[in-house]
Design an enzyme around this catalytic site. Structure first.
Site, PDB file in Angstrom:
ATOM      1  N   SER A  75       0.834  -1.199   0.000  1.00 31.77           N
ATOM      2  CA  SER A  75       0.000   0.000   0.000  1.00 31.77           C
ATOM      3  C   SER A  75       0.877   1.261   0.000  1.00 31.77           C
ATOM      4  CB  SER A  75      -0.958  -0.044   1.199  1.00 31.77           C
ATOM      5  OG  SER A  75      -2.011   0.862   1.050  1.00 31.77           O
ATOM      6  N   ASP A  99      -6.323  -3.863  -1.315  1.00 28.32           N
ATOM      7  CA  ASP A  99      -5.130  -3.476  -0.564  1.00 28.32           C
ATOM      8  C   ASP A  99      -4.398  -4.699  -0.011  1.00 28.32           C
ATOM      9  OD1 ASP A  99      -3.425  -2.474   1.615  1.00 28.32           O
ATOM     10  OD2 ASP A  99      -4.465  -0.573   1.291  1.00 28.32           O
TER      11      ASP A  99
END
Length: 488
Positions: free
Chosen positions: A85, A321
């Site tokens: 991320s 994510d």
């Protein structure tokens, strides 16, 4: 008035920490954090090189940049880079900024100073209104728990929520993430990086005089030697393929998702890694190669099977994510069979499990479930490999909201300073010589264990997979006993 890069680097707290580090290093002429160095024309080591892994954390990623800035000010440069991320964003920008011997953070800081991050909140009017209310919690929390905590006691939110039901049902997220991807793509284009192949070519480059591993007679290395490992170009960006339930590391696993993987823009890899569930729409990749009926289906099926996926290869997959599977992938470059030439430094954004979680409300309960799941894999790895505690620094980011895309300039500067101060504290206490001794003892135990298993290994016949992998290296998360032949 917009920020400038000097606002970050000349911040009083930053200048004080950097001066403290310089004063310390001036008294330590033999200070060392790695055995890998580069050699300019005069033969004196100019930079020391380490691997680096960075945790995900949304806007808290500004602290990662501050940490790296301090490392670079100490003359440290980077071999392999990894992250999830926000960590993957910084890793990719560092990798694309220029040759590895050059500092990357000055350019990255300039991008932070000039970017209005709220532009990344790119959903329709209803989605933006919902987000504006959602990101004003009574208290500051980070992780998905903080995201959900904002729901509590906000009557207006529920009215806004009714307006975004279609966004969730049809798009599975409030915001498309397109503005972010376009921004990142533009930055990489400025550096001449428009494809995975160009990224790997840049990362394969070494200084004109090459890299060298210092002599270490105590480890049977009486003379310095050239350092040019096969995985020198490796950058590892972690995301989650929820369709096949696979922890994906890009770009090394890109051949499983794109036939023409060499020409895929690296910005797409990070877009997959930063798709915060529900906040951003998942990233979709369609037309996967090797589907049933294709001439090379057996080849791809064997590769997928080696990753533990036994189903039929889907036509398309959704990425969210990578933090839902591994938010701090410190295991990316782990090799317990040898004393490392360079350490793997890790940067964590906050301390997990520092206090009990409140679970009185439904949002608190759901947030606690999610955060427990996303942290356990990485926590378990560090628990089983306690030597990594000497390599990881946890930054104190309490009081900052990880999804505050409207973060004040003052908070941005302070987050950067948090990273700088954390790096200086870590460097002043890191003992490279002591760490190598610790690893040497661990290697001895591992070797003894492997000798006991040698006969079993000799009797085992492994399947062969002939896909061409980025950089000529098979994905690290394939089964260890899988043999891969590289062609091309």
């Amino acid at each position: 008035m917009p920020l400038s890069s000097a606002d970050f680097t000349e911040h009083a707290s930053v200048r004080g920490a950097i001066q403290q580090m310089r004063d310390y290093l001036a008294k330590q002429p033999n200070w060392s954090v790695s055995d890998v160095v580069d050699l300019p024309a005069d033969g004196q080591p100019q930079h020391q090189y380490v691997d680096l892994v960075m945790e995900g954390g949304g806007m808290l990623g500004i602290a990662l940049v501050g940490y790296v800035y301090a490392l670079e000010q100490a003359g440290i440069r980077f071999l392999r880079l990894g992250g999830t991320s926000a960590g993957s964003i910084n890793a990719l920008l560092m990798a694309a900024a220029g040759p590895r011997q050059e500092a990357s953070t000055q350019w990255i800081i300039e991008q932070l100073a000039n970017q209005n991050f709220y532009e990344f909140v790119d959903g329709d009017a209803d989605a933006r209104a919902f987000t504006a209310d959602l990101l004003q919690p009574e208290e500051n929390h980070h992780g998905l728990g903080g995201f959900l905590h904002g729901l509590r006691g906000k009557a207006k939110l529920f009215n806004d929520a009714l307006q975004v039901i279609d966004n969730m049902r049809e798009d599975k997220g409030l915001h498309s993430g397109d503005v972010f991807r376009q921004w990142l793509q533009k930055l990489l284009n400025q550096k001449g990086i428009r494809s995975i192949s160009q990224l790997l070519e840049l990362r394969q480059q070494v200084p004109a005089q090459g890299l060298q591993r210092r002599a270490a007679p105590e480890y049977q290395r009486p003379e310095p030697e050239a350092y040019n490992p096969a995985d020198l170009s490796r950058i590892a960006l972690v995301t989650a393929d929820i369709t096949t339930q696979t922890k994906v590391v890009f770009p090394e696993m890109a051949p499983l998702y794109w036939k023409d993987w060499k020409n895929i823009h690296p910005a797409s890899l990070v877009r997959a890694s930063m798709s915060v569930p529900l906040f951003f729409q998942p990233y979709t990749v369609s037309g996967l190669p090797g589907r049933k009926g294709s001439t090379d289906s057996a080849l791809y099926e064997a590769a997928w099977n080696a990753l533990g996926y036994m189903g039929e290869i889907p036509e398309s997959v959704l990425f969210v994510d990578g933090g839902i599977m591994s938010n701090f992938p410190i295991d990316l470059f782990h090799d317990n069979t040898q004393v490392p030439a360079a350490p793997t430094f890790g940067i964590k954004l906050g301390v997990d499990r520092a206090a009990s979680r409140t679970t009185n409300s439904l949002p608190q309960y759901l947030g606690a479930i999610f955060d427990a799941a996303r942290t356990q894999y990485d926590f378990d790895f560090i628990h089983r490999n306690s030597d990594y505690r000497h390599l990881v620094h946890c930054l104190n980011v309490d009081g900052f909201n990880w999804l505050d895309f409207q973060m004040s300039d003052a908070d941005k500067l302070e987050l950067f300073a948090v990273g700088v101060r954390g790096a200086v504290e870590f460097l002043l206490n890191f003992d490279w010589s002591g760490y190598k001794k610790l690893r040497a003892e661990k290697v001895r135990v591992v070797q003894q264990s492997r000798e006991l298993d040698a006969e079993k290994a000799r009797l085992h016949t492994a399947p062969v997979v002939e896909l061409e992998w980025p950089g000529g290296m098979k994905p690290g998360y394939m089964k260890a006993d899988l043999h891969v032949e590289v062609h091309g």
